[in-house]
Design an enzyme around this catalytic site. Structure first.
Site, PDB file in Angstrom:
ATOM      1  N   CYS A  16       0.846  -1.196   0.000  1.00 54.06           N
ATOM      2  CA  CYS A  16       0.000   0.000   0.000  1.00 54.06           C
ATOM      3  C   CYS A  16       0.882   1.246   0.000  1.00 54.06           C
ATOM      4  CB  CYS A  16      -0.856   0.073   1.249  1.00 54.06           C
ATOM      5  SG  CYS A  16      -1.887  -1.362   1.520  1.00 54.06           S
ATOM      6  N   GLY A  42       0.207   0.052  -5.088  1.00 55.83           N
ATOM      7  CA  GLY A  42      -1.088  -0.607  -4.950  1.00 55.83           C
ATOM      8  C   GLY A  42      -2.026  -0.135  -6.034  1.00 55.83           C
ATOM      9  N   ASN A 121      -0.153   1.513   5.809  1.00 58.56           N
ATOM     10  CA  ASN A 121       0.702   0.711   4.934  1.00 58.56           C
ATOM     11  C   ASN A 121       1.461  -0.276   5.815  1.00 58.56           C
ATOM     12  OD1 ASN A 121       3.842   1.427   3.212  1.00 58.56           O
ATOM     13  ND2 ASN A 121       2.512  -0.330   3.027  1.00 58.56           N
ATOM     14  N   GLY A 122       1.313  -1.563   5.525  1.00 58.38           N
ATOM     15  CA  GLY A 122       2.000  -2.567   6.331  1.00 58.38           C
ATOM     16  C   GLY A 122       1.058  -3.700   6.646  1.00 58.38           C
ATOM     17  N   TYR A 261      13.237  -3.457  -5.035  1.00 63.59           N
ATOM     18  CA  TYR A 261      12.167  -3.459  -6.043  1.00 63.59           C
ATOM     19  C   TYR A 261      10.980  -2.536  -5.756  1.00 63.59           C
ATOM     20  CZ  TYR A 261       8.242  -5.236  -8.809  1.00 63.59           C
ATOM     21  OH  TYR A 261       7.162  -5.331  -9.634  1.00 63.59           O
TER      22      TYR A 261
END
Ligand code: SF4
Length: 483
Positions: A16, A42, A121-122, A261
């Site tokens: 996210c 996302g 996010n996570g 990445y």
């Protein structure tokens, strides 16, 4: 599918992106632009929540791309106010791969201490245990998102302010989180004590911005102020920024795969350019795994900086031996089975004039299942390459991630089930080598390599050394390196 990588189904998939603004005119439009720059984090859904003293909190949450949902006047006019938060999502918890609108963030809740919109996010590794406990005590969940645990914990806190309730709630959760939240008075940003997921603070005129990555500051012309520190909670208002550290101090363990990445190459994390880190990984790889070859070719686009580094270090010429078709989008109609099976060829084409008769080094960022590496090798061989050597700019991915990244189960990870020689045979290449974990650490600023007693990063997907025990998974019998 947004063109993040032509083989998104054979990559670890981030997760996210979060973004927030306070003290700006048209805050929601700034958030929409920021989310557009974070779209690679996302692509399934996105949402924006804004606060305006006249109309209160307004939220728009949609499935699909930011550019398709947050560009029309009617949507943006429905989000008035000088403060807003937003989220782009690929589901890592909840309905994986099939986001339901109820799971799209920001989540909004009306607490006794006032309203709050929250984006995360996570991944919380004890979300299942918390959900069971909260449900038992009467909480009624409306989504399958782990983020909702934070909301319910905040609702049950006896503290008086939203900020104090958030501290209370976050002390109960385990795992990785970079959270942005909006109250009537402030924009709040917080990173988990290990700082596993990124979050930065920026400045745009009088406004403060929180973002997953710096590339989303650039898009609105904002300046990077600094990274939010691991375990730091920031309270930003038009008047300024307050910083507190409500958790027990811990050694940071930032996700090293962000450098490999996930993050965009034009982002800067903790003072190090992601592009530069990738180029240096390529240089390490060239030193560790040289090969007699004629050309170095990236698997575009994510393998490109490492291929440049490999070429620079080895002195072997860099060449675009594989060209990506930029225009394969989700609207592309794949009418027949035969056309669908062409898959990779629709997205990539081998530049025959460059490849034919050459000993080729292909540089890619990672190997997950290995399905696409095989297809690329086939295409390159079909184009007449004399030899194909695969060089991978990360160590073998052998363990799943529980911190906000979609990874296949261990049995589906190629490197977890095969030796390097078995992978070479399976992929049909003349040689395959991965950068070492020490090489990866050197490229990201640790001259001596990885300190096993105190690693600087989370590298669990390579080492099995999980910095936060995956509580829910262990309860279901999952094994870790220590187990
Ligand atoms: S396990 Fe891998 S992908 Fe997950 S946070 Fe750690 S380094 Fe990043």
């Amino acid at each position: 599918m947004i063109p993040g990588h032509p083989f998104d189904d054979d990559k670890l998939r981030e997760e996210c992106g979060v973004y927030g603004v306070v003290g700006a005119k048209d805050a929601a439009s700034i958030v929409a632009l920021g989310l557009h720059a974070l779209q690679h984090r996302g692509q399934e859904a996105g949402g924006v929540a804004a606060y305006d003293p006249e109309t209160g909190f307004n939220t728009v949450r949609r499935l699909g791309y930011v550019r398709d949902n947050f560009t029309t006047a009617d949507v943006m006019e429905a989000l008035p106010g000088g403060a807003a938060v937003g989220h782009v999502r690929y589901s890592t918890a909840g309905n994986k791969g099939s986001t339901a609108i109820r799971d799209v963030q920001p989540l909004y809740a009306e607490l006794a201490s006032g309203g709050v919109a929250i984006a995360h996010n996570g991944n919380l590794v004890n979300a299942e245990a918390l959900r069971a406990e909260l449900t038992e005590r009467g909480s009624i969940f409306q989504s399958s998102s782990d983020t909702e645990c934070i909301v319910h914990l905040m609702a049950r806190s006896i503290q008086r302010t939203v900020v104090e309730r958030m501290k209370d709630a976050l002390r109960r959760v385990e795992g990785a989180y970079s959270v942005v939240a909006l109250t009537r008075d402030a924009l709040i940003g917080v990173r988990d004590p290990l700082g596993i997921r990124p979050l930065v603070l920026g400045r745009l005129g009088d406004a403060w911005i929180l973002s997953s990555e710096t590339c989303a500051l650039d898009i609105v012309g904002a300046e990077l102020v600094r990274d939010v520190a691991p375990g730091e909670l920031i309270i930003a208002t038009a008047e300024g920024v307050e910083s507190v550290f409500p958790f027990q101090q811990a050694k940071p363990r930032f996700c090293i795969f962000e450098y490999v990445y996930f993050s965009r190459p034009d982002s800067v994390i903790d003072g190090l350019s992601v592009y530069e880190a990738r180029r240096r990984i390529g240089m390490e790889l060239a030193r560790e795994a040289p090969v007699d070859a004629d050309i170095i070719c990236p698997v575009p686009d994510s393998g490109t900086p490492a291929a440049i580094g490999y070429a620079q270090e080895s002195g072997v010429p860099f060449a675009m031996g594989i060209i990506r078709n930029q225009y394969v989008g989700r609207t592309f109609i794949e009418p027949t089975e035969h056309i669908r099976n062409m898959g990779v060829r629709l997205k990539l084409n081998v530049n025959r004039a460059i490849i034919e008769g050459k000993r080729v080094v292909l540089v890619d960022d990672s190997v997950v299942r290995g399905t696409t590496s095989r297809k690329i090798r086939e295409m390159v061989k079909d184009a007449g390459a004399a030899e194909v050597h695969l060089r991978i700019a990360s160590p073998p991915t052998t363990w799943p991630c529980f911190y906000g990244v979609d990874t296949p189960e261990k049995e589906k990870l190629l490197a977890a089930t095969m030796s390097e020689e078995e992978m070479r045979v399976h992929l049909g290449v003349d040689s395959i080598r991965f950068v070492s974990l020490d090489g990866l650490y050197r490229a990201t600023g640790s001259g001596a390599g990885r300190d096993a007693a105190q690693p600087r990063f989370c590298d669990a997907c390579f080492s099995g050394d999980y910095p936060v025990a995956p509580t829910d998974r262990l309860a279901r019998g999952h094994l870790t390196e220590d187990a």
